[in-house]
Design a protein around this motif. Structure first.
Motif, short mmCIF file in Angstrom:
data_model
loop_
_atom_site.label_atom_id
_atom_site.label_comp_id
_atom_site.label_asym_id
_atom_site.label_seq_id
_atom_site.Cartn_x
_atom_site.Cartn_y
_atom_site.Cartn_z
N LYS A 249 0.66 -1.10 -0.02
CA LYS A 249 -0.13 -0.04 0.31
C LYS A 249 0.65 1.34 -0.03
CE LYS A 249 -1.82 -1.12 3.81
NZ LYS A 249 -1.19 -2.42 4.05
N THR A 250 1.69 1.31 0.88
CA THR A 250 2.56 2.45 1.27
C THR A 250 3.40 2.80 -0.19
OG1 THR A 250 2.69 2.01 3.48
CG2 THR A 250 4.47 3.72 2.68
N THR A 251 4.21 1.76 -0.49
CA THR A 251 4.92 1.89 -1.79
C THR A 251 3.89 2.39 -3.00
OG1 THR A 251 6.10 -0.07 -1.21
CG2 THR A 251 6.54 0.59 -3.27
#
Ligand SMILES: Cc1cn([C@H]2C[C@H](O)[C@@H](COP(=O)(O)OP(=O)(O)O)O2)c(=O)[nH]c1=O
Length: 277
Positions: free
Chosen positions: A38-40
């Motif tokens: 998600k963050t990437t």
């Protein structure tokens, strides 16, 4: 089972073109278990949209579990749950995430940038199910019912991507990331919880086992109706091909022949006329 890229549910399809009628994109949520990317992907997506002229910002809707995990480790405890207790940790997480989402939405209103959100309300519902004493992914318990009451003030994002990843792949990524740890049993329970949520039917499920580039392409493909149409590039003008020497020679010869013929005809006519007078 994790669906592959081909089976990802599109937000729209070719039979229902929406480009002309689609309302402006305001928020995109990326949800899924820890280690799903998600963050990437949210960072990359915000950059990709901005590069296409759509101002977008990465927004993290954290619930504080990671922060409490670090605090717990510093205090010699295993994790946040071990520090605060399971129910208290879930309550604190629900409150902190609620505040984070509120902040994200307020900032979006002020900046008018597209909010690319790393987690959203559904993550809290999945977390409550997966962190239950005896996780029963299908079951809506009292804590989730309360959370739903509190979170219902938040609008549904324009698109919610569920990054579907094999729990074993997620586990490897988390271990390599190195700053936290998740049990396989929890990752499996969280996967099952996402799949059992009533919102699952509205998710755009994307296979997140691939490379970051493949996943990013899949996300952008689903957002294509919002992406500005590529500016048509005018076809390059083809310069006139220089005449070949042979063709020029042939034309000169034909001209000469015509001129000689005309001259001959003219002199014959002149002779006739002279003789006639
Ligand atoms: C997306 C992605 C991330 N990673 C790495 C980057 C991070 O260190 C780790 C977890 O990704 P991260 O984006 O932090 O996942 P989440 O926010 O869902 O917890 O895995 C990969 O190795 N391959 C990938 O395809």
């Amino acid at each position: 089972m994790v669906p592959d890229l081909e089976s990802a549910r599109p937000a729209f399809d070719d039979e229902h073109p929406v480009a002309a009628t689609v309302r402006p994109l305001r928020s995109v949520a990326l949800v899924g278990i820890d280690g799903s990317g998600k963050t990437t992907q949210a960072h990359e997506l915000a950059h990709a949209l901005a590069a296409r002229g759509l101002p977008a910002s990465y927004r993290r809707n954290a619930g504080g579990r990671r922060w409490f995990g670090r605090l717990a480790t510093a205090l010699g405890r295993r994790d946040g749950e071990h520090l605060l207790g399971r129910k208290a940790m879930l309550f604190v997480e629900s409150v902190l995430r609620w505040l984070a989402i509120l902040r994200t939405l307020l900032r979006r209103t002020v900046t008018r940038e597209i909010a690319i959100m790393d987690r959203y309300a559904v993550c809290q519902y999945a977390s409550i199910r997966a962190h239950a004493k005896t996780p029963r992914p299908q079951r809506l318990n009292r804590a989730e019912r309360r959370a739903r009451l509190a979170y219902r003030v938040f609008p549904r994002p324009d698109v919610t991507f569920l990054l579907a990843v094999d729990p074993a792949v997620a586990h490897d990524r988390i271990e390599r990331r190195g700053y936290d740890h998740e049990e396989m049993s929890y990752l499996r329970a969280a996967t099952a919880a996402y799949e059992a949520l009533p919102e699952y039917g509205n998710f755009v499920v994307v296979d997140a086992n691939g490379t970051p580039e493949q996943v990013q392409q899949a996300l952008l493909a689903h957002l294509r109706a919002w992406l500005p149409a590529p500016v048509p590039v005018p076809a390059p003008r083809v310069p006139a091909e220089p005449r070949r020497a042979g063709a020029v020679l042939l034309q000169a010869r034909a001209l000469l022949l015509t001129a000689v013929t005309l001259a001959a005809a003219a002199s014959a006519l002149t002779c006739q006329l002279v003789e006639g007078f």
